[in-house]
Design an enzyme around this catalytic site. Structure first.
Site, PDB file in Angstrom:
ATOM      1  N   THR A  44      -5.508  -3.342  -4.453  1.00 17.58           N
ATOM      2  CA  THR A  44      -6.249  -2.238  -5.058  1.00 17.58           C
ATOM      3  C   THR A  44      -6.223  -2.341  -6.584  1.00 17.58           C
ATOM      4  OG1 THR A  44      -5.707  -0.843  -3.167  1.00 17.58           O
ATOM      5  CG2 THR A  44      -6.373   0.300  -5.167  1.00 17.58           C
ATOM      6  N   TYR A 131       3.397 -10.868   1.152  1.00 16.13           N
ATOM      7  CA  TYR A 131       2.301  -9.921   1.382  1.00 16.13           C
ATOM      8  C   TYR A 131       1.325 -10.508   2.393  1.00 16.13           C
ATOM      9  CZ  TYR A 131      -1.745  -6.977  -0.080  1.00 16.13           C
ATOM     10  OH  TYR A 131      -2.815  -6.138  -0.132  1.00 16.13           O
ATOM     11  N   LYS A 159       5.480  -7.109   3.199  1.00  9.43           N
ATOM     12  CA  LYS A 159       4.498  -6.025   3.319  1.00  9.43           C
ATOM     13  C   LYS A 159       3.571  -6.460   4.441  1.00  9.43           C
ATOM     14  CE  LYS A 159       0.865  -3.961   0.288  1.00  9.43           C
ATOM     15  NZ  LYS A 159      -0.266  -3.973   1.179  1.00  9.43           N
TER      16      LYS A 159
END
Lengths: 298, 298
Positions: A44, A131, A159
């Site tokens: 993001t 990630y 994550k």
């Protein structure tokens, strides 16, 4: 720093330039809420879209504004050379951890991804969060790869996609399997906000949240409810946010929803996305405006 | 330049640096074969992996070596700003056309992709080839988008996925539909070499070929056979290459196969890919070595 809420703020732009004023508003809101960690330049936060000057500036601003809250920074790039350089830039800026997704254009093989993490972790002086974001990177980690990468030096967290937590049993099984594979010390964090409460209820250590980039207290309340044994009520509160989750899905991810919310809230001036990305318009924006009013996100 | 064979050469690296010696060997082989066009820095030419200095150098080398054969260059990037800059770099280097795929990390919306092409084509002084590669970009063009973009200034060609040509009727229908949508002057080129012969038989104007980056004569023979009305024999000849197409699929694209072939042939010295990308090893490499011997690619 890998326990509780890690908020993923936007990196706001104004006419193609990083907007430090809007960024300060966003980060100050996170420090006011006392989130557990801030990830600057997550997906993001547009890490793949930034040049080196922008990356340095965003990292420096994030660290300066964080008021002692640990800052993680995204360092992904298509080439290992560039990942190493990104890691150097953000470490010099003083970040406390780095986030690395195996970005791809040509889809990657397991041994390529392992070699990437091996090289990068050997050159780090801060912890790394692995990630997995198959939607953006076209790469899914195998169990064997998690097992191997989680044993590399400086690997402190993962994550993971929230999807398995869409089903209670599947989510618990996935988490139990991961716990078997990785060292006990590794933080396992859930992502995709729709599945955040379910992930925390299943026992994830952290919630890596896009929504919290603008609305940290809303997510903190959900986490606190789970911690207080009020999992059922947290799940119902998360379900009440389903119009937001629906907008995330409709618009192919949370980015445009958050950028549009930042505009609606006056956090930034108009469109804060770099071209060709565009904020929501028309009915989608109207729906978001209506939901921001009715849901009282905070 | 958008008729017949457009060859997509590797951009060879040596220890993370562009290797001009190997690149000259590759381009000289293409000029010797007199391919119709050369696309430097296509996907196989690693356009998203290059920094600006590398992009400039590769474009300049390609133009200098092309011996009058038209050169197209890939200009894709995640941000419109960078696409414009890439276009400027390669146009200054003297390329005759540019190739643009809508690269994404956050999946793009139709209106974002249209705005990208609108902005870029308004700033071009050479023709542009629209490049649909859903596998790498996570974006599929709708019919409406092809119709709109094909009418923008400087849009001269499209490079479409070969998949529909896996079925004769479907391929012909897809091509007929596209012809209805776009101006008559637009070149429609097939990609994914496995489907090249089928695409040319269905009536595509061009074959954008990865295999031809090292083996142009092999692909030229197939195209010539189709032109000579020997479509059936061309299809059989393409089927005989299925061990190569199979390696393309197994290794997630043609890149690693071509990089490994360049090593086997002595075109480059060892691994010519930048990290984290790796050439084929073990049984896959042995299979490629065996096939290069038995298939007599040229």
């Amino acid at each position: 720093m890998f326990t509780g809420l890690c908020a993923f703020p936007l990196t706001p732009f104004k006419d193609e330039q990083f907007d430090p004023v809007a960024f300060a508003r966003i980060i100050n809101n996170l420090t006011d809420a006392k989130v557990d960690a801030i990830c600057a330049m997550g997906s993001t936060g547009l890490y793949p879209y930034l040049n080196n000057d922008e990356r340095r500036t965003v990292a420096e601003n994030a660290v300066a504004l964080a008021d002692g809250i640990p800052v993680m920074a995204g360092i992904g790039a298509l080439r290992t050379r560039d990942v190493l350089h990104n890691a150097d830039i953000v470490q010099r800026a003083g970040v406390n951890a780095v986030l690395l997704a195996p970005m791809s254009y040509h889809h990657l093989h397991d041994e390529e991804v392992y070699a990437l993490y091996e090289k990068v972790t050997a050159n780090l002086s801060v912890p790394l969060c692995v990630y997995e974001n198959p939607n953006a990177t076209n790469f899914t980690f195998s169990d064997e790869l998690y097992q191997a990468i989680s044993r590399l030096p400086n690997v402190a967290a993962v994550k993971i996609p929230g999807m398995p937590f869409g089903d209670k049993v599947q989510g618990e099984q996935r988490l139990a399997r991961l716990r078997e594979l990785v060292p006990d010390s590794l933080s396992i964090g859930v992502s995709a906000d729709k599945f955040g409460v379910a992930g925390m209820r299943a026992g994830c250590d952290a919630w890596h949240s896009v929504l919290a980039g603008l609305f940290p207290k809303t997510v903190q309340c959900l986490i606190q409810a789970v911690r207080d044994g009020q999992g059922e009520s947290a799940a119902m509160a998360s379900d009440r946010l389903s119009p937001i989750w629906q907008l995330f899905v409709q618009s192919k991810g949370g980015l445009r929803v958050m950028a549009t919310a930042a505009d609606i809230l006056g956090v930034c001036e108009g469109n804060c996305l770099p071209h060709p990305l565009k904020p929501l318009t028309g009915p989608a924006r109207q729906e978001l405006e209506a939901q921001l009013t009715s849901l009282q996100l905070d």
